[in-house]
Design a protein around this motif. Structure first.
Motif, PDB file in Angstrom:
ATOM      1  N   LYS A 145       1.257  -1.971 -11.697  1.00 55.19           N
ATOM      2  CA  LYS A 145       0.729  -2.862 -10.661  1.00 55.19           C
ATOM      3  C   LYS A 145      -0.275  -2.119  -9.791  1.00 55.19           C
ATOM      4  CE  LYS A 145       4.141  -4.473  -8.333  1.00 55.19           C
ATOM      5  NZ  LYS A 145       5.243  -5.146  -7.629  1.00 55.19           N
ATOM      6  N   ARG A 146       0.068  -0.899  -9.425  1.00 56.61           N
ATOM      7  CA  ARG A 146      -0.801  -0.103  -8.558  1.00 56.61           C
ATOM      8  C   ARG A 146      -2.120   0.217  -9.262  1.00 56.61           C
ATOM      9  NH1 ARG A 146      -1.564   5.334  -7.380  1.00 56.61           N
ATOM     10  NH2 ARG A 146      -2.220   5.672  -5.245  1.00 56.61           N
ATOM     11  N   ALA A 147      -2.078   0.462 -10.562  1.00 54.66           N
ATOM     12  CA  ALA A 147      -3.298   0.749 -11.326  1.00 54.66           C
ATOM     13  C   ALA A 147      -4.252  -0.443 -11.271  1.00 54.66           C
ATOM     14  CB  ALA A 147      -2.957   1.109 -12.769  1.00 54.66           C
ATOM     15  N   LEU A 148      -3.710  -1.650 -11.353  1.00 58.48           N
ATOM     16  CA  LEU A 148      -4.557  -2.841 -11.255  1.00 58.48           C
ATOM     17  C   LEU A 148      -5.176  -2.937  -9.864  1.00 58.48           C
ATOM     18  CD1 LEU A 148      -5.699  -5.409 -12.458  1.00 58.48           C
ATOM     19  CD2 LEU A 148      -3.593  -6.570 -11.789  1.00 58.48           C
ATOM     20  N   ALA A 149      -4.405  -2.654  -8.831  1.00 57.00           N
ATOM     21  CA  ALA A 149      -4.932  -2.686  -7.463  1.00 57.00           C
ATOM     22  C   ALA A 149      -6.040  -1.653  -7.286  1.00 57.00           C
ATOM     23  CB  ALA A 149      -3.809  -2.446  -6.458  1.00 57.00           C
ATOM     24  N   ILE A 150      -5.879  -0.483  -7.878  1.00 59.21           N
ATOM     25  CA  ILE A 150      -6.907   0.551  -7.790  1.00 59.21           C
ATOM     26  C   ILE A 150      -8.184   0.071  -8.478  1.00 59.21           C
ATOM     27  CG2 ILE A 150      -7.559   2.865  -8.619  1.00 59.21           C
ATOM     28  CD1 ILE A 150      -4.582   3.648  -8.103  1.00 59.21           C
ATOM     29  N   THR A 151      -8.038  -0.609  -9.604  1.00 60.31           N
ATOM     30  CA  THR A 151      -9.197  -1.165 -10.308  1.00 60.31           C
ATOM     31  C   THR A 151      -9.904  -2.205  -9.443  1.00 60.31           C
ATOM     32  OG1 THR A 151      -8.195  -0.760 -12.469  1.00 60.31           O
ATOM     33  CG2 THR A 151      -9.935  -2.432 -12.371  1.00 60.31           C
ATOM     34  N   ARG A 203      -9.557 -11.823   2.389  1.00 64.75           N
ATOM     35  CA  ARG A 203      -8.119 -11.816   2.720  1.00 64.75           C
ATOM     36  C   ARG A 203      -7.272 -11.899   1.454  1.00 64.75           C
ATOM     37  NH1 ARG A 203      -9.832 -15.272   6.972  1.00 64.75           N
ATOM     38  NH2 ARG A 203      -9.175 -17.085   5.741  1.00 64.75           N
ATOM     39  N   LEU A 204      -7.707 -12.718   0.507  1.00 65.31           N
ATOM     40  CA  LEU A 204      -6.975 -12.869  -0.744  1.00 65.31           C
ATOM     41  C   LEU A 204      -6.950 -11.560  -1.525  1.00 65.31           C
ATOM     42  CD1 LEU A 204      -5.489 -14.835  -2.614  1.00 65.31           C
ATOM     43  CD2 LEU A 204      -7.708 -15.471  -3.572  1.00 65.31           C
ATOM     44  N   LEU A 205      -8.103 -10.915  -1.649  1.00 63.80           N
ATOM     45  CA  LEU A 205      -8.154  -9.642  -2.370  1.00 63.80           C
ATOM     46  C   LEU A 205      -7.288  -8.601  -1.682  1.00 63.80           C
ATOM     47  CD1 LEU A 205      -9.258  -7.918  -4.652  1.00 63.80           C
ATOM     48  CD2 LEU A 205     -11.262  -7.426  -3.221  1.00 63.80           C
ATOM     49  N   ASN A 230      -2.361  -5.325  -1.591  1.00 65.76           N
ATOM     50  CA  ASN A 230      -1.124  -4.943  -0.902  1.00 65.76           C
ATOM     51  C   ASN A 230       0.095  -5.304  -1.724  1.00 65.76           C
ATOM     52  OD1 ASN A 230      -1.985  -3.635   1.395  1.00 65.76           O
ATOM     53  ND2 ASN A 230      -2.252  -5.525   2.537  1.00 65.76           N
ATOM     54  N   ARG A 231       0.098  -6.477  -2.322  1.00 66.03           N
ATOM     55  CA  ARG A 231       1.235  -6.909  -3.140  1.00 66.03           C
ATOM     56  C   ARG A 231       1.434  -5.971  -4.323  1.00 66.03           C
ATOM     57  NH1 ARG A 231       0.615 -12.805  -4.297  1.00 66.03           N
ATOM     58  NH2 ARG A 231       0.888 -12.886  -2.057  1.00 66.03           N
ATOM     59  N   ALA A 232       0.353  -5.392  -4.802  1.00 69.31           N
ATOM     60  CA  ALA A 232       0.429  -4.440  -5.912  1.00 69.31           C
ATOM     61  C   ALA A 232       0.719  -3.027  -5.432  1.00 69.31           C
ATOM     62  CB  ALA A 232      -0.867  -4.479  -6.716  1.00 69.31           C
ATOM     63  N   ASN A 233       0.969  -2.880  -4.125  1.00 68.73           N
ATOM     64  CA  ASN A 233       1.377  -1.604  -3.537  1.00 68.73           C
ATOM     65  C   ASN A 233       0.313  -0.517  -3.706  1.00 68.73           C
ATOM     66  OD1 ASN A 233       3.166  -0.137  -2.033  1.00 68.73           O
ATOM     67  ND2 ASN A 233       4.419   0.498  -3.758  1.00 68.73           N
ATOM     68  N   LEU A 234      -0.918  -0.877  -3.371  1.00 68.86           N
ATOM     69  CA  LEU A 234      -2.042   0.038  -3.528  1.00 68.86           C
ATOM     70  C   LEU A 234      -1.811   1.379  -2.852  1.00 68.86           C
ATOM     71  CD1 LEU A 234      -4.983   0.610  -4.392  1.00 68.86           C
ATOM     72  CD2 LEU A 234      -5.693  -0.433  -2.242  1.00 68.86           C
ATOM     73  N   THR A 235      -1.330   1.365  -1.628  1.00 71.86           N
ATOM     74  CA  THR A 235      -1.211   2.621  -0.884  1.00 71.86           C
ATOM     75  C   THR A 235       0.226   3.089  -0.721  1.00 71.86           C
ATOM     76  OG1 THR A 235      -1.138   1.413   1.206  1.00 71.86           O
ATOM     77  CG2 THR A 235      -3.307   2.144   0.431  1.00 71.86           C
ATOM     78  N   GLY A 236       1.165   2.373  -1.309  1.00 71.57           N
ATOM     79  CA  GLY A 236       2.566   2.730  -1.131  1.00 71.57           C
ATOM     80  C   GLY A 236       3.089   3.646  -2.218  1.00 71.57           C
ATOM     81  N   ASP A 237       4.331   4.024  -2.057  1.00 64.77           N
ATOM     82  CA  ASP A 237       5.018   4.871  -3.016  1.00 64.77           C
ATOM     83  C   ASP A 237       5.532   4.008  -4.166  1.00 64.77           C
ATOM     84  OD1 ASP A 237       6.237   7.033  -4.213  1.00 64.77           O
ATOM     85  OD2 ASP A 237       7.940   7.078  -2.829  1.00 64.77           O
ATOM     86  N   THR A 238       5.355   4.440  -5.382  1.00 62.57           N
ATOM     87  CA  THR A 238       5.811   3.671  -6.536  1.00 62.57           C
ATOM     88  C   THR A 238       7.075   4.247  -7.156  1.00 62.57           C
ATOM     89  OG1 THR A 238       4.371   4.960  -7.990  1.00 62.57           O
ATOM     90  CG2 THR A 238       3.486   2.895  -7.113  1.00 62.57           C
ATOM     91  N   PHE A 239       7.443   5.443  -6.774  1.00 60.36           N
ATOM     92  CA  PHE A 239       8.614   6.092  -7.360  1.00 60.36           C
ATOM     93  C   PHE A 239       9.894   5.470  -6.816  1.00 60.36           C
ATOM     94  CE2 PHE A 239      11.951   9.334  -7.360  1.00 60.36           C
ATOM     95  CZ  PHE A 239      12.005   9.595  -8.716  1.00 60.36           C
ATOM     96  N   THR A 240      10.800   5.118  -7.730  1.00 65.46           N
ATOM     97  CA  THR A 240      12.072   4.524  -7.320  1.00 65.46           C
ATOM     98  C   THR A 240      13.270   5.339  -7.783  1.00 65.46           C
ATOM     99  OG1 THR A 240      12.302   3.199  -9.340  1.00 65.46           O
ATOM    100  CG2 THR A 240      11.088   2.211  -7.491  1.00 65.46           C
ATOM    101  N   GLY A 241      13.080   6.264  -8.700  1.00 64.14           N
ATOM    102  CA  GLY A 241      14.194   6.976  -9.300  1.00 64.14           C
ATOM    103  C   GLY A 241      14.617   6.336 -10.616  1.00 64.14           C
ATOM    104  N   GLU A 242      14.242   5.089 -10.800  1.00 70.63           N
ATOM    105  CA  GLU A 242      14.508   4.359 -12.051  1.00 70.63           C
ATOM    106  C   GLU A 242      13.204   4.368 -12.849  1.00 70.63           C
ATOM    107  OE1 GLU A 242      15.772   2.430 -15.157  1.00 70.63           O
ATOM    108  OE2 GLU A 242      17.182   2.973 -13.551  1.00 70.63           O
ATOM    109  N   PRO A 243      13.176   5.041 -14.014  1.00 74.05           N
ATOM    110  CA  PRO A 243      11.913   5.233 -14.732  1.00 74.05           C
ATOM    111  C   PRO A 243      11.159   3.945 -15.050  1.00 74.05           C
ATOM    112  CG  PRO A 243      13.655   6.528 -15.748  1.00 74.05           C
ATOM    113  CD  PRO A 243      14.302   5.692 -14.688  1.00 74.05           C
ATOM    114  N   PHE A 244      11.850   2.919 -15.531  1.00 75.12           N
ATOM    115  CA  PHE A 244      11.147   1.706 -15.943  1.00 75.12           C
ATOM    116  C   PHE A 244      10.591   0.941 -14.739  1.00 75.12           C
ATOM    117  CE2 PHE A 244      13.952   2.471 -19.619  1.00 75.12           C
ATOM    118  CZ  PHE A 244      12.953   2.654 -20.567  1.00 75.12           C
TER     119      PHE A 244
END
Length: 122
Positions: A70-76, A41-43, A48-62
């Protein structure tokens, strides 16, 4: 016998053994985490908190770059779990899908209860 910048052959062998021990310990740690429902459950929550399956694009580059990091860490984390303990990784996914299904069932039940008039009102 010549000793170069990396040291003697025995030093190199000792360093290689330490690296192997660290890698083996890491695999053991991943397996330990996935061996218990609490760890799974923790993993799942971390991924999920790192947005593994969500969209990361916000329109703001930074912000997008930060989200991608964050998503790269979740993928790892996901890849290591799949590689080192595929059975418990699959169990974790199944548990989370069941929890999602249960949540939806409870939500639908609560909504249907809210739509039914109370016996006192009739």
């Amino acid at each position: 016998m010549s000793t170069g910048p990396a040291g003697s052959a025995s030093t190199q062998k000792t360093l290689a053994q330490r690296e192997k021990n660290k890698a083996d310990q890491h695999v053991g740690d991943v397996r330990w985490l996935l061996s218990d429902a609490h760890g799974r459950r923790l993993l799942w929550a971390w991924m999920n908190r790192a947005n593994l399956t969500g969209d990361t694009f916000t329109g703001e580059p930074f912000v997008t770059i930060h989200n991608e990091g964050k998503r790269a860490l979740a993928i790892t984390m996901m890849a290591e779990a799949q590689q080192h303990d595929p059975e418990n990784y699959a169990l974790m996914v199944a548990e989370q899908m069941q929890a999602l299904k249960d949540d939806q069932t409870h939500k639908h039940h609560a909504e249907s209860q809210a739509r039914q008039p109370d016996a006192d009102e009739t």
